[in-house]
Design an enzyme around this catalytic site. Structure first.
Site, PDB file in Angstrom:
ATOM      1  N   SER A  19       1.077  -1.201  -0.089  1.00 58.32           N
ATOM      2  CA  SER A  19       0.635   0.407   0.023  1.00 58.32           C
ATOM      3  C   SER A  19       0.976   0.954  -0.130  1.00 58.32           C
ATOM      4  CB  SER A  19      -1.184  -0.112   1.290  1.00 58.32           C
ATOM      5  OG  SER A  19      -0.774  -0.512   2.445  1.00 58.32           O
ATOM      6  N   LYS A  79      16.954   2.736  15.034  1.00 56.24           N
ATOM      7  CA  LYS A  79      17.253   2.766  16.458  1.00 56.24           C
ATOM      8  C   LYS A  79      18.514   2.391  17.445  1.00 56.24           C
ATOM      9  CE  LYS A  79      14.207  -1.527  17.499  1.00 56.24           C
ATOM     10  NZ  LYS A  79      14.158  -2.872  16.563  1.00 56.24           N
ATOM     11  N   ASN A 100       3.602   2.348   7.044  1.00 50.44           N
ATOM     12  CA  ASN A 100       2.216   2.263   6.730  1.00 50.44           C
ATOM     13  C   ASN A 100       2.867   0.953   7.955  1.00 50.44           C
ATOM     14  OD1 ASN A 100       3.866   0.426   5.160  1.00 50.44           O
ATOM     15  ND2 ASN A 100       2.734  -0.172   4.073  1.00 50.44           N
ATOM     16  N   ASP A 173      -5.192  -2.186  -0.714  1.00 53.30           N
ATOM     17  CA  ASP A 173      -3.961  -2.080  -0.985  1.00 53.30           C
ATOM     18  C   ASP A 173      -3.728  -0.956  -1.743  1.00 53.30           C
ATOM     19  OD1 ASP A 173      -2.686  -3.588   1.204  1.00 53.30           O
ATOM     20  OD2 ASP A 173      -2.192  -5.065   0.055  1.00 53.30           O
TER      21      ASP A 173
END
Lengths: 385, 385
Positions: A19, A79, A100, A173
């Site tokens: 999507s 991270k 998304n 999607d």
């Protein structure tokens, strides 16, 4: 040739699978520079989503290359503090970011809308969720078939006697990606006047409900569930003859047409007894009558007869039959991606033409991190060695 | 509440039925002022396109009101010189015009792109055709079911043993309308920089080919037609268990999942013999095995078991079941149109949220010519009495 309409815009794509990347693809087709932000090594999850086990030589799936063609890749571990700082520097210079991820993921990375807006108040922050970000369903997996199934959509297709039937492509999607592009471009238009960024949200479920507006409006008004016909269903709200019929050779689609005119065009005496008042109330009976009659000759013959009478009908084609037609070739929908190993992958082009120009792009999807050096040089203050 | 993103834009809609008006609806949802140019008296053809014979008190169909909500109507006979002159004055002041007439109609009216551009070089001229404007198919009727049938799409859905199965909604109209909006907004973004208008073209057939990019890419690469499974087809390119299954009570959708994990979650010993290497090659056999087993308990039970194992599955809902769910209500997708006779029509809202704002519009479709006076006052030099 005039410049592509979105030339100069910079989009950071944190999106994965279909999507979000389909939205990025359209923005790239229209001229934007789309940079995928991917985890180092494996990259975005869609690289491993293969169709029929077809892979490019670089280990990413063919599907990945078609939907990520014409994009760049910047590898960054969100991270890792250094990497995150670089991504924030990119955000400061971007026009659009898309993601998304499930609710909470971008927030955890320190990249919520509020945080991104603090870095760059002009940015358009566009996100897709499965079911919206509030309510009892927010953590459910946003997968296309599951959304089709819980949105009512599977009761539009196939015959009533066969139970629910899903659309055989990722419709949620696709629609959601298309609508994300609409929201992004509308927000950019406002920004050109006000200087203000925006937060654009959409969910797969809301896209699929919007898609069913005719059905839902009918259901809200009547309180009755629309019913598919038992045979040859084409659309649960439409009367006979609307549907696809088997013939002696091939299949033919017949759309909204006057029953009397159809009866005359295909020389079916049994059909002459039905008028417009019967077309919905006796839908199954009429469709049975037509279905039986059309078995007596070929789809090609019926198409000739129906077209000669000015009626809406068309032979059904599969991809092989379609691709041999002159009408298909004239569209020039195919384009070749030039893969890094020298091979070509044929895929479809952007369906939008601008000033008569068809939009082709021959660059396949990037390798993970392929553009880190280039992007670093252009955008980043490199304080580290 | 901030202003809607397209506030201030003026769109003239010469479009009829679904595809063009759905583009106009989205532009209106996002804040544009959309003026339908309609023939006096009967108005656009879509007013007489009813769903299940549901009509508003003004004689236009309920469907017309849902897709033309929040628009204005200017009645003009393009064959009348005075009316055409007025329309040209409007064009001179418009930002966008859309039409989805067959090739030649706008040209005959003297409103080709070149003529419109001569009046207003800043205008975005956006048109939808069925099959493109060149080639042997250009005059074929651009009707959704017919396009589905000749684009290969009907071989994605339903089971292989059942022949081609159409999507039960107007997918071509919807996708093409959505992409027209993308083209229009992208061209407006370029105009904000260059001052230049643009010609945006799209066809239902190109939209449907773009939609099938995964399938077509696979077909081009392998030369083989993708095949649906014989039972429980969910997507012709995806392996078992992908599909919808009947249970002892209700239906359940099962998406891409590891077969061993599914076997354990639903306690199906027969399924344990299959591994990932079989998932495509033995697709029918595996689906039969699952289908048989799932008949032994309810959809609700299987959903619990599969969700507990973290697998992708969902009970299938119809509209009645869906609309009773808290997750559905929390989306607030419903909105009421306030009809002129005091009644309300409930329909769906725009699926895009901007800055957290859901976009509602309560104004139904206009009466033909409802805004002639107002528009004349605002835009036209009235030399006639």
């Amino acid at each position: 040739m005039s410049a592509l309409p979105l030339k100069g815009l910079i989009v950071l794509e944190f999106s994965q699978y279909l999507s979000g990347p389909s939205a990025g693809l359209r923005l790239a087709d229209l001229g934007a520079r789309v940079i995928k932000i991917e985890r180092p090594g494996t990259g975005e999850a869609g690289r491993k989503l293969s169709i029929k086990n077809l892979w490019a030589a670089d280990g990413s799936s063919l599907l990945f290359h078609t939907i990520n063609r014409n994009k760049e890749s910047f590898a960054a571990d969100l991270k890792n503090a250094d990497d995150l700082e670089k991504v924030k520097q990119l955000i400061a210079q971007a026009d659009v970011i898309t993601h998304n991820f499930r609710p909470g993921v971008m927030e955890k990375a320190g990249l919520s809308f509020a945080e991104v807006q603090a870095i760059n108040p002009r940015v358009i922050y566009a996100e897709i969720s499965g079911y919206g970000k509030r309510g009892p369903w927010k953590n459910r997996p946003g997968q296309d078939l599951l959304l089709q199934s819980m949105s009512g959509l599977t009761y539009t297709t196939g015959d009533a006697v066969n139970g629910p039937v899903p659309f055989g492509l990722s419709i949620g999607d696709t629609l959601c990606g298309a609508q994300l592009v609409q929201g992004i471009l509308a927000a950019l238009i406002r920004r050109s006047k006000t200087g203000q960024g925006a937060f654009v949200e959409i969910s797969l479920l809301e896209s699929l409900l919007d898609f069913q507006f005719e059905l839902l409006t009918t259901y809200y008004a009547s309180g009755k569930q629309p019913q598919r016909s038992n045979i040859n269903n084409g659309h649960p709200l439409l009367s006979a003859p609307y549907g696809i019929y088997a013939t002696d050779a091939g299949y033919i689609a017949i759309a909204m047409n006057d029953l009397q005119q159809v009866a005359k065009a295909v020389q079916c005496n049994d059909l002459l007894q039905y008028g417009p008042q019967d077309a919905f109330s006796k839908r199954d009976e009429i469709k049975e009558c037509i279905a039986k009659h059309l078995l007596t000759n070929t789809a090609s013959y019926w198409q000739q007869q129906l077209h000669a009478a000015g009626l809406w009908a068309m032979e059904v084609l599969n991809w092989q039959q379609l691709s041999q037609q002159d009408g298909y070739r004239r569209l020039q929908m195919e384009q070749a991606l030039r893969m890094k190993d020298g091979t070509q992958v044929i895929t479809t082009r952007c369906p939008i033409r601008i000033n008569g120009q068809k939009l082709y792009s021959t660059t396949p999807g990037p390798v993970v991190g392929e553009h880190n050096k280039q992007i670093t040089r252009e955008f980043l203050t490199t304080t580290t060695a």
